[in-house]
Design an enzyme around this catalytic site. Structure first.
Site, PDB file in Angstrom:
ATOM      1  N   TYR A  31      41.471  36.593  44.446  1.00 55.36           N
ATOM      2  CA  TYR A  31      40.786  37.879  44.574  1.00 55.36           C
ATOM      3  C   TYR A  31      40.813  38.310  46.036  1.00 55.36           C
ATOM      4  O   TYR A  31      40.562  37.493  46.933  1.00 55.36           O
ATOM      5  CB  TYR A  31      39.313  37.781  44.161  1.00 55.36           C
ATOM      6  CG  TYR A  31      39.035  37.615  42.692  1.00 55.36           C
ATOM      7  CD1 TYR A  31      40.010  37.201  41.788  1.00 55.36           C
ATOM      8  CD2 TYR A  31      37.762  37.855  42.189  1.00 55.36           C
ATOM      9  CE1 TYR A  31      39.727  37.047  40.452  1.00 55.36           C
ATOM     10  CE2 TYR A  31      37.467  37.696  40.843  1.00 55.36           C
ATOM     11  CZ  TYR A  31      38.461  37.284  39.977  1.00 55.36           C
ATOM     12  OH  TYR A  31      38.173  37.120  38.633  1.00 55.36           O
ATOM     13  N   HIS A  42      23.377  40.461  42.298  1.00 54.54           N
ATOM     14  CA  HIS A  42      24.830  40.510  42.444  1.00 54.54           C
ATOM     15  C   HIS A  42      25.259  40.542  43.905  1.00 54.54           C
ATOM     16  O   HIS A  42      26.443  40.624  44.214  1.00 54.54           O
ATOM     17  CB  HIS A  42      25.365  41.747  41.703  1.00 54.54           C
ATOM     18  CG  HIS A  42      26.839  41.757  41.493  1.00 54.54           C
ATOM     19  ND1 HIS A  42      27.673  42.686  42.073  1.00 54.54           N
ATOM     20  CD2 HIS A  42      27.647  40.941  40.766  1.00 54.54           C
ATOM     21  CE1 HIS A  42      28.915  42.454  41.720  1.00 54.54           C
ATOM     22  NE2 HIS A  42      28.937  41.400  40.925  1.00 54.54           N
ATOM     23  N   ARG A  96      40.506  50.103  41.199  1.00 52.38           N
ATOM     24  CA  ARG A  96      41.282  49.130  40.433  1.00 52.38           C
ATOM     25  C   ARG A  96      41.125  49.333  38.932  1.00 52.38           C
ATOM     26  O   ARG A  96      42.087  49.278  38.185  1.00 52.38           O
ATOM     27  CB  ARG A  96      40.843  47.706  40.782  1.00 52.38           C
ATOM     28  CG  ARG A  96      41.737  46.634  40.147  1.00 52.38           C
ATOM     29  CD  ARG A  96      41.116  45.271  40.190  1.00 52.38           C
ATOM     30  NE  ARG A  96      40.170  45.058  39.107  1.00 52.38           N
ATOM     31  CZ  ARG A  96      39.010  44.419  39.241  1.00 52.38           C
ATOM     32  NH1 ARG A  96      38.630  43.968  40.398  1.00 52.38           N
ATOM     33  NH2 ARG A  96      38.203  44.271  38.199  1.00 52.38           N
ATOM     34  N   ARG A 114      27.642  37.211  33.632  1.00 50.82           N
ATOM     35  CA  ARG A 114      28.285  37.228  32.318  1.00 50.82           C
ATOM     36  C   ARG A 114      29.362  36.158  32.193  1.00 50.82           C
ATOM     37  O   ARG A 114      30.253  36.048  33.033  1.00 50.82           O
ATOM     38  CB  ARG A 114      28.895  38.602  32.044  1.00 50.82           C
ATOM     39  CG  ARG A 114      29.200  38.824  30.560  1.00 50.82           C
ATOM     40  CD  ARG A 114      29.907  40.139  30.338  1.00 50.82           C
ATOM     41  NE  ARG A 114      29.169  41.297  30.761  1.00 50.82           N
ATOM     42  CZ  ARG A 114      28.291  41.954  30.003  1.00 50.82           C
ATOM     43  NH1 ARG A 114      28.036  41.520  28.785  1.00 50.82           N
ATOM     44  NH2 ARG A 114      27.687  43.020  30.469  1.00 50.82           N
ATOM     45  N   ASN A 133      41.808  39.918  29.626  1.00 53.34           N
ATOM     46  CA  ASN A 133      41.094  41.176  29.859  1.00 53.34           C
ATOM     47  C   ASN A 133      40.695  41.840  28.544  1.00 53.34           C
ATOM     48  O   ASN A 133      39.588  42.370  28.407  1.00 53.34           O
ATOM     49  CB  ASN A 133      41.973  42.145  30.652  1.00 53.34           C
ATOM     50  CG  ASN A 133      42.133  41.741  32.105  1.00 53.34           C
ATOM     51  OD1 ASN A 133      41.414  40.879  32.604  1.00 53.34           O
ATOM     52  ND2 ASN A 133      43.073  42.364  32.791  1.00 53.34           N
TER      53      ASN A 133
END
EC number: 2.7.4.1
Length: 687
Positions: A470, A437, A566, A407, A45
């Protein structure tokens, strides 16, 4: 618009999110192997944070200075200082947690050893292992004036900086990239005596142990020393619209910009001697020490996401076997199932296989005429793409929209686009103006002489790998009005000048912002009229100031707003007179919380939406996103109940407050409730 002070800086909020990840690594209630993996997630991250967020802040400083806007430049520099201070604090915490995890591993007889802790037996075994398994992947770069080190470094790689010393001669330098693409970074050493103790060494240490083998016969040396470092570059790139070449060629050229972009961060082993550090700084063309961050011996900790469990099974989270949905399994085909009733899946609790099976069946079903799907990120070995190729072989029309600018997946998507084009799939390479997206799939079948559409609306990517870690919603429906609007989205991508009027879907950049604002204003009106009102929101990021202002107005009107965010959150709850009716929590646990969901009380007749869009300016205005209403009452209640479970979490939920210091939600007299586990049992009870 409200004064700037009531918006929390998104970059600092992002660091607060990553601090929650670090809390999971520090939490002794988590299995020890999961704790070290959370350290890997934290590191990964942080890499992305520097590539995207810090790089953007640095660009803003340069832009303000270029424009002569000194005050804006000063404010942005102040933000950068706050970022750097927070990063230093988190780095110090990271090192402490890592040391604690090492102690914890030892309690289970798992020892991570370095080159200085090896027995003669282990040294001999590792030297042989190096010669037979590792050396073939080593290609040092000997540094001299003609070598541009910045151009040679891979942004995702980890390196050793090697000083080669020879008496009465100037020190020479070299770099070695760790071959983690070719092999695991973790090497388990066979037991010398007791099989109870497990010894793991990182490939970094093995290479340092064997430096003389690498260079002997090629350079003269008396001694050598090596220390780890890694670079992080600006991930942004520009696309030249003046050159007459294909979009794929432009993207390929743009990717090269990233490879040679100025480093925004260099992390190095804090034990690296000052002379070596100065030499490295010079070769990387870093103008100041601002981008240099000292750390422990091991860089690129993201590899620890894949840390192996060499001990008992209880050292990692117990498996939660994915649930087979009876709404699919009770029928012969996916189309029979969807025709019977709208179906909602919630990954990874439900099997992603249901979606891949939907596409697989469509690929050979004689009644299917056309398959439309858009790709943002897919798995390395995608069964979905394989099925789409099978569909072409079966004579069906297949249209796939590929977003080349996803990305860090740009190169993979360029290759996928070529593979699918070669197979006969009609590939649409996104839109030069907007990232695509949305998570759409429409299968058109001929039934009784008419074309009937089966559509999928989701919050997550069509990716078999991430669907296991996820959490995301998938809606399957035979609603023809929704399907027609989904087809219009595909038309919008290919023919942007053709504008259809979307009655049902929230489509960015056309109407999503307006539709959301209308829904919020209706709640305000209901509250003013004494009718039931309320907003429950779940997103990854909440930073769009216009939408935040709408929530502030709703709070002032007495609308209770409950949000689960989140990641980044610029909204500040509990500001007197502005946001007293807003509460926000954040959940970080074994699965990454990824859905975007909106629930509006609507005077007792709830309106529920799932969406691909976060509440960010880019998602509302600069991307093609789709939010879909849930019309089936049973599915509405299912989503509402899942959100209620998450809002009751007393184990993994943190309070998002004005300081964003990540205090856990107070349990009080309530029972312990871990929402991700509770949701699994809830969904299982419905089968």
């Amino acid at each position: 618009m409200y004064p700037e002070q009531i918006y929390y800086p998104k970059e600092l909020s992002w660091l607060s999110f990553n601090e929650r990840v670090l809390q999971e690594a520090a939490d002794k209630h988590n299995p020890i192997v999961e704790r070290i993996r959370f350290l890997g997630i934290f590191s990964s991250n942080m890499d992305e944070f520097y590539r995207v967020r810090v790089a953007e802040v640095k660009r803003q400083i340069y832009i303000h200075l270029e424009e002569g806007n000194e005050q804006a430049a000063v404010n942005t520099k102040l933000l950068m200082e706050k970022i750097q201070q927070k990063v230093i604090t988190l780095t110090e915490s990271f090192e402490k947690v890592y040391d604690d995890v090492l102690i914890g591993l030892k309690r289970y007889n798992i020892h991570i050893v370095d080159k200085n802790q090896l027995t003669p037996y282990q040294q001999e075994w590792l030297i042989n292992y190096f010669k037979n398994k590792i050396l073939r992947h080593i290609a040092p770069i000997l540094l001299h004036k003609k070598v541009n080190l910045v151009d040679r470094l891979n942004d995702f790689g980890t390196y050793l900086y090697v000083a080669i010393h020879k008496k009465d001669r100037a020190t020479k330098y070299a770099t070695i990239e760790l071959p983690t693409e070719a092999m695991s970074r973790f090497i388990q050493i066979p037991p010398e005596k007791s099989r109870k103790k497990k010894h793991i060494i990182l490939i970094d240490d093995v290479i340092q142990l064997c430096l003389n083998i690498i260079f002997k016969g090629f350079v003269e040396f008396d001694e050598m020393e090596a220390y780890s470092f890694k670079v992080t570059r600006d991930s942004e790139y520009s696309i030249n619209d003046e050159i007459d070449e294909s979009f794929v060629e432009k993207m390929s050229e743009s990717m090269k910009q990233r490879l040679i972009a100025e480093p925004v961060r260099v992390i190095y082993d804090a034990d690296m001697p000052l002379e070596m550090l100065k030499n490295l700084k010079k070769r990387l063309k870093i103008s100041s020490f601002d981008s240099l961050i000292a750390g422990g011996a091991y860089r690129n900790f993201k590899d620890f996401i894949g840390f192996p469990n060499v001990g008992r099974s209880y050292l990692e989270n117990p498996a939660l076997p994915a649930i087979n949905s009876r709404h699919f399994t009770d029928f012969d085909t996916a189309f029979d199932a969807i025709a019977h009733k709208d179906i909602l899946l919630y990954y990874p609790y439900h099997r992603f296989l249901h979606f891949t099976e939907f596409v697989r069946q469509a690929a050979f079903d004689p009644s299917v005429k056309h398959i439309r799907l858009n790709i943002y990120r897919v798995a390395t070995k995608s069964r979905i793409v394989s099925s789409l190729i099978d569909a072409v072989d079966n004579g069906k029309t297949v249209t796939v929209v590929v977003e080349l600018r996803a990305r860090f997946d740009e190169e993979a998507n360029i290759e996928w686009s070529k593979t699918m084009t070669d197979a006969g799939i009609r590939v649409v390479l996104g839109s030069p103006s907007f990232k695509i997206h949305s998570k759409l799939c429409v299968v058109s079948r001929e039934e009784k002489g008419e074309l009937v559409h089966y559509s999928h609306f989701g919050t997550g990517n069509f990716n078999e790998k991430t669907a296991k870690i996820y959490t995301d919603f998938s809606l399957f429906t035979r609603n023809q009005e929704l399907a027609q609007e989904a087809i219009w989205v595909f038309d919008l991508i290919q023919l942007p000048y053709r504008r259809n009027k979307f009655q049902h879907l929230q489509v960015s950049p056309l109407n999503a912002r307006t539709k959301i604002q209308i829904l919020v204003r209706q709640e305000i009106q209901n509250a003013n009229e004494g009718l039931p009102s309320g907003i429950t929101l779940k997103v990854n990021n909440l930073v769009d100031q216009q939408l935040i202002d709408d929530l502030y107005r709703a709070s002032q009107a007495g609308v209770k707003v409950k949000a689960i965010v989140r990641g980044m959150c610029s909204l500040i709850p509990n500001i007197p007179g502005i946001s007293e009716n807003i509460t926000i929590t954040s959940i970080v646990d074994r699965f990454l919380e990824h859905p975007r969901v909106m629930v509006f009380t609507n005077a007792g007749q709830p309106k529920v939406f799932i969406s691909s869009a976060d509440w960010m300016g880019r998602n509302m205005d600069n991307r093609i996103e789709v939010g879909c209403p849930i019309y089936d009452n049973d599915l509405k209640q299912q989503i509402i109940h899942i959100l209620e479970i998450q809002l009751k979490d007393t184990i993994k939920a943190r309070v998002i407050d004005a300081e964003q210091i990540n205090k856990y939600v107070k349990r009080g007299n309530r029972k312990k409730l871990r929402s991700q586990v509770e949701i699994y049992h809830y969904l299982k009870s419905l089968e």
